[in-house]
Design a protein around this motif. Structure first.
Motif, PDB file in Angstrom:
ATOM      1  N   THR A   1       0.831  -1.197   0.000  1.00  0.00           N
ATOM      2  CA  THR A   1       0.000   0.000   0.000  1.00  0.00           C
ATOM      3  C   THR A   1       0.869   1.251   0.000  1.00  0.00           C
ATOM      4  N   LEU A   2       0.500   2.212  -0.832  1.00  0.00           N
ATOM      5  CA  LEU A   2       1.170   3.507  -0.906  1.00  0.00           C
ATOM      6  C   LEU A   2       0.214   4.579  -0.408  1.00  0.00           C
ATOM      7  N   TYR A   3       0.696   5.388   0.514  1.00  0.00           N
ATOM      8  CA  TYR A   3      -0.052   6.531   1.023  1.00  0.00           C
ATOM      9  C   TYR A   3       0.608   7.785   0.461  1.00  0.00           C
ATOM     10  N   VAL A   4      -0.115   8.523  -0.373  1.00  0.00           N
ATOM     11  CA  VAL A   4       0.413   9.736  -0.997  1.00  0.00           C
ATOM     12  C   VAL A   4      -0.041  10.933  -0.177  1.00  0.00           C
ATOM     13  N   ALA A   5       0.931  11.721   0.297  1.00  0.00           N
ATOM     14  CA  ALA A   5       0.619  12.937   1.041  1.00  0.00           C
ATOM     15  C   ALA A   5      -0.060  13.945   0.127  1.00  0.00           C
ATOM     16  N   GLY A   6      -0.709  14.923   0.719  1.00  0.00           N
ATOM     17  CA  GLY A   6      -1.383  15.953  -0.069  1.00  0.00           C
ATOM     18  C   GLY A   6      -0.441  16.602  -1.058  1.00  0.00           C
ATOM     19  N   GLN A   7      -0.834  16.584  -2.328  1.00  0.00           N
ATOM     20  CA  GLN A   7      -0.033  17.164  -3.409  1.00  0.00           C
ATOM     21  C   GLN A   7      -0.776  18.343  -4.019  1.00  0.00           C
ATOM     22  N   GLN A   8      -0.050  19.440  -4.177  1.00  0.00           N
ATOM     23  CA  GLN A   8      -0.614  20.615  -4.829  1.00  0.00           C
ATOM     24  C   GLN A   8      -0.062  20.698  -6.236  1.00  0.00           C
TER      25      GLN A   8
ATOM     26  N   VAL B   1       3.087  27.959  -6.230  1.00  0.00           N
ATOM     27  CA  VAL B   1       1.761  27.907  -6.835  1.00  0.00           C
ATOM     28  C   VAL B   1       1.526  29.286  -7.456  1.00  0.00           C
ATOM     29  N   THR B   2       1.736  29.377  -8.779  1.00  0.00           N
ATOM     30  CA  THR B   2       1.668  30.679  -9.434  1.00  0.00           C
ATOM     31  C   THR B   2       0.349  30.923 -10.150  1.00  0.00           C
ATOM     32  N   SER B   3      -0.303  29.876 -10.592  1.00  0.00           N
ATOM     33  CA  SER B   3      -1.570  30.041 -11.305  1.00  0.00           C
ATOM     34  C   SER B   3      -2.725  29.998 -10.318  1.00  0.00           C
ATOM     35  N   THR B   4      -3.675  30.900 -10.498  1.00  0.00           N
ATOM     36  CA  THR B   4      -4.881  30.877  -9.666  1.00  0.00           C
ATOM     37  C   THR B   4      -6.008  30.120 -10.364  1.00  0.00           C
ATOM     38  N   ASP B   5      -5.720  29.575 -11.539  1.00  0.00           N
ATOM     39  CA  ASP B   5      -6.709  28.838 -12.330  1.00  0.00           C
ATOM     40  C   ASP B   5      -6.861  27.423 -11.759  1.00  0.00           C
ATOM     41  N   ILE B   6      -8.052  27.072 -11.325  1.00  0.00           N
ATOM     42  CA  ILE B   6      -8.303  25.759 -10.721  1.00  0.00           C
ATOM     43  C   ILE B   6      -8.004  24.625 -11.697  1.00  0.00           C
ATOM     44  N   THR B   7      -8.213  24.849 -12.998  1.00  0.00           N
ATOM     45  CA  THR B   7      -7.949  23.771 -13.959  1.00  0.00           C
ATOM     46  C   THR B   7      -6.450  23.495 -14.046  1.00  0.00           C
ATOM     47  N   VAL B   8      -5.630  24.540 -14.049  1.00  0.00           N
ATOM     48  CA  VAL B   8      -4.174  24.364 -14.080  1.00  0.00           C
ATOM     49  C   VAL B   8      -3.711  23.703 -12.786  1.00  0.00           C
ATOM     50  N   GLN B   9      -4.205  24.202 -11.658  1.00  0.00           N
ATOM     51  CA  GLN B   9      -3.798  23.631 -10.371  1.00  0.00           C
ATOM     52  C   GLN B   9      -4.229  22.173 -10.243  1.00  0.00           C
TER      53      GLN B   9
ATOM     54  N   THR C   1     -14.449  14.735  -1.526  1.00  0.00           N
ATOM     55  CA  THR C   1     -14.083  16.118  -1.812  1.00  0.00           C
ATOM     56  C   THR C   1     -14.451  16.939  -0.598  1.00  0.00           C
ATOM     57  N   VAL C   2     -13.469  17.677  -0.082  1.00  0.00           N
ATOM     58  CA  VAL C   2     -13.642  18.391   1.171  1.00  0.00           C
ATOM     59  C   VAL C   2     -13.326  19.867   0.961  1.00  0.00           C
ATOM     60  N   LYS C   3     -14.221  20.732   1.425  1.00  0.00           N
ATOM     61  CA  LYS C   3     -13.947  22.168   1.395  1.00  0.00           C
ATOM     62  C   LYS C   3     -13.166  22.528   2.640  1.00  0.00           C
ATOM     63  N   VAL C   4     -12.070  23.274   2.421  1.00  0.00           N
ATOM     64  CA  VAL C   4     -11.230  23.717   3.525  1.00  0.00           C
ATOM     65  C   VAL C   4     -11.126  25.241   3.502  1.00  0.00           C
ATOM     66  N   ALA C   5     -10.799  25.826   4.638  1.00  0.00           N
ATOM     67  CA  ALA C   5     -10.686  27.284   4.739  1.00  0.00           C
ATOM     68  C   ALA C   5      -9.490  27.817   3.957  1.00  0.00           C
ATOM     69  N   GLY C   6      -8.449  27.040   3.858  1.00  0.00           N
ATOM     70  CA  GLY C   6      -7.263  27.488   3.135  1.00  0.00           C
ATOM     71  C   GLY C   6      -6.251  26.372   3.024  1.00  0.00           C
ATOM     72  N   LEU C   7      -5.314  26.541   2.098  1.00  0.00           N
ATOM     73  CA  LEU C   7      -4.241  25.575   1.891  1.00  0.00           C
ATOM     74  C   LEU C   7      -2.903  26.307   1.898  1.00  0.00           C
ATOM     75  N   ILE C   8      -1.858  25.612   2.252  1.00  0.00           N
ATOM     76  CA  ILE C   8      -0.529  26.200   2.302  1.00  0.00           C
ATOM     77  C   ILE C   8      -0.142  26.737   0.933  1.00  0.00           C
ATOM     78  N   GLY C   9       0.488  27.891   0.924  1.00  0.00           N
ATOM     79  CA  GLY C   9       0.989  28.475  -0.315  1.00  0.00           C
ATOM     80  C   GLY C   9      -0.068  29.125  -1.172  1.00  0.00           C
ATOM     81  N   GLY C  10      -1.283  29.247  -0.659  1.00  0.00           N
ATOM     82  CA  GLY C  10      -2.344  29.875  -1.440  1.00  0.00           C
ATOM     83  C   GLY C  10      -2.951  28.981  -2.501  1.00  0.00           C
ATOM     84  N   ALA C  11      -2.682  27.687  -2.420  1.00  0.00           N
ATOM     85  CA  ALA C  11      -3.242  26.747  -3.398  1.00  0.00           C
ATOM     86  C   ALA C  11      -4.759  26.695  -3.267  1.00  0.00           C
ATOM     87  N   LYS C  12      -5.403  26.338  -4.367  1.00  0.00           N
ATOM     88  CA  LYS C  12      -6.861  26.173  -4.376  1.00  0.00           C
ATOM     89  C   LYS C  12      -7.255  24.711  -4.243  1.00  0.00           C
TER      90      LYS C  12
END
Length: 150
Positions: free
Chosen positions: A51-58, A66-74, A129-140
């Motif tokens: 089993t592989l557990y992948v940490a949160g990836q932005q 994280v330079t693009s604010t476009d959700i599709t790019v992110q 799918t979980v809504k969060v108040a914010g993510l590190i680095g300003g990611a969406k």
């Protein structure tokens, strides 16, 4: 369970019983961190048995920002970041069984889904799918996953 163990032991079937349950010594032999960097509080992934557990990836750019604010790019970049961890660990994207997607804006879910449907293999893994108040680095968006070798 005690009776089953006694019966198997009595008949010398312990190894056969373990094999019948699908457990082998090699399933426990491989435990390793994927992309752990000294000083970081986590690894990008961790293999425990099959089993592989992948940490949160932005979805950062080549410099790690994280330079693009476009959700599709992110979304595309986050899935590619998951793919890199999965492949570095010796797994395939088709081994994914569970994914958790964290988003900062539920209005982005429709666009995120369009990319997710295109970029993730079929059949799609189970997903939350979980809504969060914010993510590190300003990611969406941030994606974590679990993969199991078949």
């Amino acid at each position: 369970m005690k009776n089953l163990y006694s019966l198997m032991r009595k008949h010398g079937l312990i190894l056969a019983g373990i094999a019948a349950l699908g457990v082998s010594g090699s399933a426990f032999a491989q435990n390793k961190a994927i992309d752990f960097k000294q000083g970081n509080p986590f690894s990008d992934g961790f293999v425990a048995g099959n089993t592989l557990y992948v940490a949160g990836q932005q979805g950062p750019d080549a410099k790690g920002d994280v330079t693009s604010t476009d959700i599709t790019v992110q979304t595309h970049n986050a899935i590619e970041a998951v793919r890199k961890v999965v492949e570095k660990a010796g797994f395939k994207m088709s081994d994914l069984v569970s994914v958790t997607v964290y988003v900062t804006d539920l209005n982005d879910v429709k666009k995120m889904n369009e990319v997710y449907i295109k970029d993730m293999p079929d059949p799609k893994p189970a997903r939350a799918t979980v809504k969060v108040a914010g993510l590190i680095g300003g990611a969406k968006i941030e994606i974590s996953a679990i993969a199991v070798k078949h």
